[in-house]
Write a protein that holds these residues in place. Structure first.
Motif, PDB file in Angstrom:
ATOM      1  N   VAL A 237       0.848  -1.203   0.000  1.00 32.21           N
ATOM      2  CA  VAL A 237       0.000   0.000   0.000  1.00 32.21           C
ATOM      3  C   VAL A 237       0.888   1.260   0.000  1.00 32.21           C
ATOM      4  N   THR A 238       1.972   1.208   0.745  1.00 32.97           N
ATOM      5  CA  THR A 238       2.909   2.343   0.735  1.00 32.97           C
ATOM      6  C   THR A 238       3.473   2.514  -0.670  1.00 32.97           C
ATOM      7  N   ARG A 239       3.768   1.404  -1.310  1.00 34.40           N
ATOM      8  CA  ARG A 239       4.319   1.478  -2.672  1.00 34.40           C
ATOM      9  C   ARG A 239       3.300   2.084  -3.620  1.00 34.40           C
ATOM     10  N   SER A 240       2.021   1.809  -3.392  1.00 34.02           N
ATOM     11  CA  SER A 240       0.980   2.411  -4.234  1.00 34.02           C
ATOM     12  C   SER A 240       1.001   3.936  -4.074  1.00 34.02           C
ATOM     13  N   SER A 241       1.133   4.407  -2.843  1.00 31.92           N
ATOM     14  CA  SER A 241       1.146   5.862  -2.630  1.00 31.92           C
ATOM     15  C   SER A 241       2.403   6.480  -3.246  1.00 31.92           C
ATOM     16  N   GLU A 242       3.491   5.733  -3.221  1.00 28.37           N
ATOM     17  CA  GLU A 242       4.725   6.250  -3.842  1.00 28.37           C
ATOM     18  C   GLU A 242       4.616   6.306  -5.353  1.00 28.37           C
ATOM     19  N   VAL A 243       3.933   5.308  -5.909  1.00 28.74           N
ATOM     20  CA  VAL A 243       3.711   5.303  -7.361  1.00 28.74           C
ATOM     21  C   VAL A 243       2.940   6.559  -7.744  1.00 28.74           C
ATOM     22  N   ILE A 244       1.892   6.860  -6.993  1.00 21.20           N
ATOM     23  CA  ILE A 244       1.071   8.041  -7.319  1.00 21.20           C
ATOM     24  C   ILE A 244       1.869   9.326  -7.146  1.00 21.20           C
ATOM     25  N   LEU A 245       2.608   9.403  -6.067  1.00 18.97           N
ATOM     26  CA  LEU A 245       3.431  10.592  -5.817  1.00 18.97           C
ATOM     27  C   LEU A 245       4.426  10.808  -6.967  1.00 18.97           C
ATOM     28  N   THR A 246       5.058   9.721  -7.369  1.00 21.39           N
ATOM     29  CA  THR A 246       6.024   9.798  -8.474  1.00 21.39           C
ATOM     30  C   THR A 246       5.346  10.318  -9.736  1.00 21.39           C
ATOM     31  N   LYS A 247       4.151   9.820  -9.985  1.00 20.17           N
ATOM     32  CA  LYS A 247       3.438  10.218 -11.202  1.00 20.17           C
ATOM     33  C   LYS A 247       2.956  11.673 -11.132  1.00 20.17           C
ATOM     34  N   ILE A 248       2.623  12.147  -9.959  1.00 19.55           N
ATOM     35  CA  ILE A 248       2.247  13.577  -9.815  1.00 19.55           C
ATOM     36  C   ILE A 248       3.438  14.431 -10.255  1.00 19.55           C
ATOM     37  N   LEU A 249       4.607  14.077  -9.734  1.00 18.49           N
ATOM     38  CA  LEU A 249       5.802  14.875 -10.033  1.00 18.49           C
ATOM     39  C   LEU A 249       6.169  14.784 -11.522  1.00 18.49           C
ATOM     40  N   HIS A 250       6.029  13.589 -12.080  1.00 21.41           N
ATOM     41  CA  HIS A 250       6.287  13.423 -13.516  1.00 21.41           C
ATOM     42  C   HIS A 250       5.334  14.292 -14.337  1.00 21.41           C
ATOM     43  N   ARG A 251       4.063  14.263 -13.932  1.00 23.95           N
ATOM     44  CA  ARG A 251       3.054  15.006 -14.697  1.00 23.95           C
ATOM     45  C   ARG A 251       3.312  16.520 -14.612  1.00 23.95           C
ATOM     46  N   ALA A 252       3.615  16.980 -13.424  1.00 19.42           N
ATOM     47  CA  ALA A 252       3.859  18.422 -13.257  1.00 19.42           C
ATOM     48  C   ALA A 252       5.055  18.838 -14.118  1.00 19.42           C
ATOM     49  N   LYS A 253       6.091  18.000 -14.130  1.00 19.16           N
ATOM     50  CA  LYS A 253       7.287  18.301 -14.931  1.00 19.16           C
ATOM     51  C   LYS A 253       6.927  18.313 -16.422  1.00 19.16           C
ATOM     52  N   TYR A 254       6.184  17.319 -16.828  1.00 18.80           N
ATOM     53  CA  TYR A 254       5.770  17.225 -18.233  1.00 18.80           C
ATOM     54  C   TYR A 254       4.969  18.471 -18.637  1.00 18.80           C
ATOM     55  N   LEU A 255       4.018  18.856 -17.801  1.00 22.10           N
ATOM     56  CA  LEU A 255       3.174  20.019 -18.119  1.00 22.10           C
ATOM     57  C   LEU A 255       4.022  21.287 -18.232  1.00 22.10           C
ATOM     58  N   TYR A 256       4.976  21.416 -17.325  1.00 20.96           N
ATOM     59  CA  TYR A 256       5.856  22.588 -17.366  1.00 20.96           C
ATOM     60  C   TYR A 256       6.619  22.618 -18.692  1.00 20.96           C
ATOM     61  N   GLU A 257       7.099  21.449 -19.095  1.00 24.78           N
ATOM     62  CA  GLU A 257       7.863  21.373 -20.359  1.00 24.78           C
ATOM     63  C   GLU A 257       6.988  21.667 -21.579  1.00 24.78           C
ATOM     64  N   GLN A 258       5.685  21.444 -21.421  1.00 27.20           N
ATOM     65  CA  GLN A 258       4.743  21.725 -22.518  1.00 27.20           C
ATOM     66  C   GLN A 258       4.196  23.150 -22.448  1.00 27.20           C
ATOM     67  N   ASN A 259       4.782  23.966 -21.577  1.00 22.28           N
ATOM     68  CA  ASN A 259       4.333  25.358 -21.369  1.00 22.28           C
ATOM     69  C   ASN A 259       2.881  25.447 -20.902  1.00 22.28           C
ATOM     70  N   TYR A 260       2.448  24.467 -20.173  1.00 29.42           N
ATOM     71  CA  TYR A 260       1.098  24.484 -19.603  1.00 29.42           C
ATOM     72  C   TYR A 260       0.981  25.656 -18.638  1.00 29.42           C
ATOM     73  N   SER A 261      -0.174  26.260 -18.651  1.00 32.31           N
ATOM     74  CA  SER A 261      -0.345  27.411 -17.776  1.00 32.31           C
ATOM     75  C   SER A 261      -0.985  26.968 -16.447  1.00 32.31           C
ATOM     76  N   PHE A 262      -0.160  26.843 -15.439  1.00 30.37           N
ATOM     77  CA  PHE A 262      -0.662  26.421 -14.114  1.00 30.37           C
ATOM     78  C   PHE A 262      -1.498  27.553 -13.522  1.00 30.37           C
ATOM     79  N   LYS A 263      -2.580  27.213 -12.851  1.00 33.28           N
ATOM     80  CA  LYS A 263      -3.400  28.242 -12.199  1.00 33.28           C
ATOM     81  C   LYS A 263      -2.573  28.995 -11.168  1.00 33.28           C
ATOM     82  N   HIS A 264      -1.754  28.234 -10.462  1.00 27.14           N
ATOM     83  CA  HIS A 264      -0.893  28.834  -9.443  1.00 27.14           C
ATOM     84  C   HIS A 264       0.521  28.385  -9.777  1.00 27.14           C
ATOM     85  N   LYS A 265       1.368  29.326 -10.121  1.00 24.09           N
ATOM     86  CA  LYS A 265       2.690  28.960 -10.659  1.00 24.09           C
ATOM     87  C   LYS A 265       3.537  28.191  -9.627  1.00 24.09           C
ATOM     88  N   PRO A 266       4.040  27.004 -10.014  1.00 24.99           N
ATOM     89  CA  PRO A 266       4.825  26.198  -9.052  1.00 24.99           C
ATOM     90  C   PRO A 266       6.288  26.657  -8.958  1.00 24.99           C
TER      91      PRO A 266
END
Lengths: 431, 168
Positions: A237-266
């Motif tokens: 179960v801990t590994r599941s939460s880590e998988v999700i956390l990892t994917k959040i960070l991957h997604r945020a990085k990907y969006l930044y690289e795509q010039n996505y406009s974050f509502k609140h700049k990270p």
């Protein structure tokens, strides 16, 4: 009086649930604890996302670092002091290295380092050697003292005995985290007789050895470690939460690289995304900062970032099935196609996670195992490798256990029932 | 998905055969230092940079039947040879890897001795230090290996040539 020898007027003590008290008498240690870089460790949890499985696991790297310091203090002051093999001039160095060994850990270190390809050990080194409060304290001891502390932590210091106090198969780091993690998770594994182990420790030129009479206490420690890895550290179960956390960070990085406009700049993440993190940027990161962004990303336009953030914060984790990569990699490729078809991005929602542990290993000459074995010291002065003396340790020596799981959002599959791709996914996952 | 596994299989595939665990460790470390995207983390151990994660990955790939490991006795110690199996080739077919200049780089590294690679990787581990400190580190941490000045000089030159070769 020289700063390196300066003692506090009165000993300071920290109440500690594992060691009862952590004792500080050296001025340099007291000053290091007060630095902002060390205080930051209060905001980094020792076990990352484990608190989502074991709710008590909210303890920090600050607690653990004090614990490792206290164990090394007891070893050098109560066991090694006065022994000819121990060089008393290494005392303060050992204490500082023990206290600072985890200084460079980032928030949710495991996932964080993986996504941004960072290494906490190199940040530990940079914090110790950089323009920081920690460096200022260490430099007061001696000009080359910060370098020595960094070398001990990086295991490149010439005195291997000092290195082995915090980095070996039985060291102060492991002895503290096993007991502390057991205490805070509330599990009944992880306990062993540390007092006994400390009493039978003996210094040699290149490592700590243990009097043969203490073998059973050492066995108990090895078994505790074995059980803690599988019961706590690799909990699915801990590994599941880590998988999700990892994917959040991957997604945020990907969006930044795509010039996505974050509502609140990270802002805190910019240098991470751009792969040019400075020590100054790094020290501004802690788990409170990460959780703040996850909170606001729950309201982002991007459906993946939004969904993953909600899942993490509300503990709506991925489910898992056992997975054998050797036999099932083609099935995985098929599942990936089907996930795409069903409109579920497999890059974020279909994840293989592997855990592996080698509880104890001995050194085989000529091989690159690189683990310094635990040696027992007989009455006649002979050194014998632990697994040759202990049947229990021999039974698990060199035996690696690996576990693979495939994680996915079962709720998406449940909701999509009726769709042909989902039907095939459900069949393949045996849902 | 299983990209990190595929990268190691690919590295062995382009090298043909790798003889020795120590050599394999150093080859991947050096390639990583040349900016090839290997994920395994390395720390400093007896023989220089070493990755427990890589040891695990290779062991796993052998268990999966993608790599062939042959153990042979060599005097007082054992040596291991690694090659790709048919199943490994098939796996690479499903999980293809794009690292075009890796082949030249690893082919060259693979022709060097494990001793020389131990020196090169140790020097790369300390590549943030000035050259004279790197030499000092080698002399302190690798005292028993007794690396000569000539070997150290050759290692510096070799690192430069690899950097040129791996610009990708």
């Amino acid at each position: 009086m020289e700063y390196s020898a300066e003692k506090l007027h009165e000993e300071k003590v920290f109440k500690d649930p594992v060691h009862r008290y952590v004792h500080v008498r050296d001025r340099a240690i007291w000053d290091l604890i007060g630095t902002k870089e060390f205080q930051r460790l209060r905001r980094i949890k020792q076990l990352g996302t484990t608190y989502l499985t074991f709710h008590g696991a909210e303890h920090s790297r600050f607690n653990h670092s004090l614990g490792v310091y206290e164990i090394v203090r007891r070893i050098v002051d109560n066991v090694f002091a006065g022994r000819p093999e121990w060089h008393e001039e290494e005392r303060l160095l050992s204490l500082c290295a023990a206290l600072l060994h985890d200084l460079g850990h980032g928030p949710f270190s495991h996932s964080f380092e993986k996504v941004f390809d960072l290494d906490h050990e190199s940040f530990t080194r940079m914090i110790i050697l950089g323009d920081t409060e920690v460096n200022a304290v260490l430099t007061r001891v001696a000009e080359d003292f910060p370098k020595k502390v960094a070398e001990v932590i990086a295991k490149t210091y010439s005195d291997k005995l000092v290195v082995s106090l915090i980095s070996s198969q039985i060291d102060a780091d492991r002895m503290d985290y096993l007991q502390r993690d057991a205490f805070f998770t509330g599990v009944s594994y992880g306990h062993f007789d540390m007092e006994r182990i400390l009493r039978v420790m003996r210094p040699t030129d290149d490592q700590v050895v243990f009097k043969h009479s203490g073998m059973h206490a050492v066995e108990d420690y090895i078994m505790s470690r074995y059980q803690m890895y599988w019961q706590v550290y690799f909990h699915p179960v801990t590994r599941s939460s880590e998988v999700i956390l990892t994917k959040i960070l991957h997604r945020a990085k990907y969006l930044y690289e795509q010039n996505y406009s974050f509502k609140h700049k990270p802002h805190h993440f910019y240098s991470l995304f751009e792969e040019n993190v400075t020590v100054e940027d790094y020290l501004k990161l802690d788990e409170a900062v990460f959780l703040y962004y996850f909170q606001i990303w729950q309201e982002e336009e991007d459906s993946i970032l939004k969904d993953l953030s909600c899942r993490f914060l509300n503990r709506n984790l991925f489910k898992y099935v056992e997975f054998d990569p050797a036999k099932e990699y083609k099935k995985l490729a098929r599942l990936s196609v089907l996930f795409e078809k069903a409109g579920i991005d497999p890059e974020y929602y279909l994840v293989v996670d592997s855990s592996s542990d080698l509880p104890y290993d001995f050194y085989r000459p000529g091989e690159e195992e690189e683990r310094l074995p635990i040696h027992l010291l007989s009455k006649n002065g002979e050194l014998r490798e632990l697994s040759r003396e202990s049947d229990i340790v021999d039974a698990i020596s060199g035996k690696r256990r690996t576990d693979h799981k495939l994680y996915f959002p079962a709720d998406f599959i449940e909701k999509g029932r009726g769709d042909s791709a989902i039907t095939e996914i459900a069949a393949l996952l045996e849902l | 998905m299983l990209k990190d596994h595929a990268k190691i299989i690919h590295a062995i595939a382009v090298s043909g055969e790798v003889i020795g665990r120590k050599k394999l460790q150093k080859m991947i470390y050096i390639a990583k230092k040349m900016n090839f995207p290997f994920q395994e983390r390395f720390q400093f151990h007896f023989y220089g940079p070493y990755s427990e994660e890589l040891t695990l990955r290779v062991e796993e790939l052998c268990n999966m039947g993608f790599l062939n490991e042959v153990k042979e006795k060599k005097g007082g110690y054992c040596q291991y040879r690694y090659t790709l199996t048919e199943a490994g080739e098939e796996f690479l077919g499903v999980n293809s890897i794009e690292m075009p200049s890796l082949r030249d780089c690893l082919a060259d590294i693979n022709t060097q001795s494990a001793r020389f690679l131990e020196l090169v990787s140790t020097m790369l581990f300390f590549d943030d230090l000035p050259a004279e400190e790197v030499v000092e580190k080698v002399q302190t941490l690798k005292k028993s290996q007794r690396f000569t000045e000539e070997e150290i000089e050759n290692a510096f030159k070799y690192i430069d040539s690899l950097r040129g070769m791996s610009r990708h």
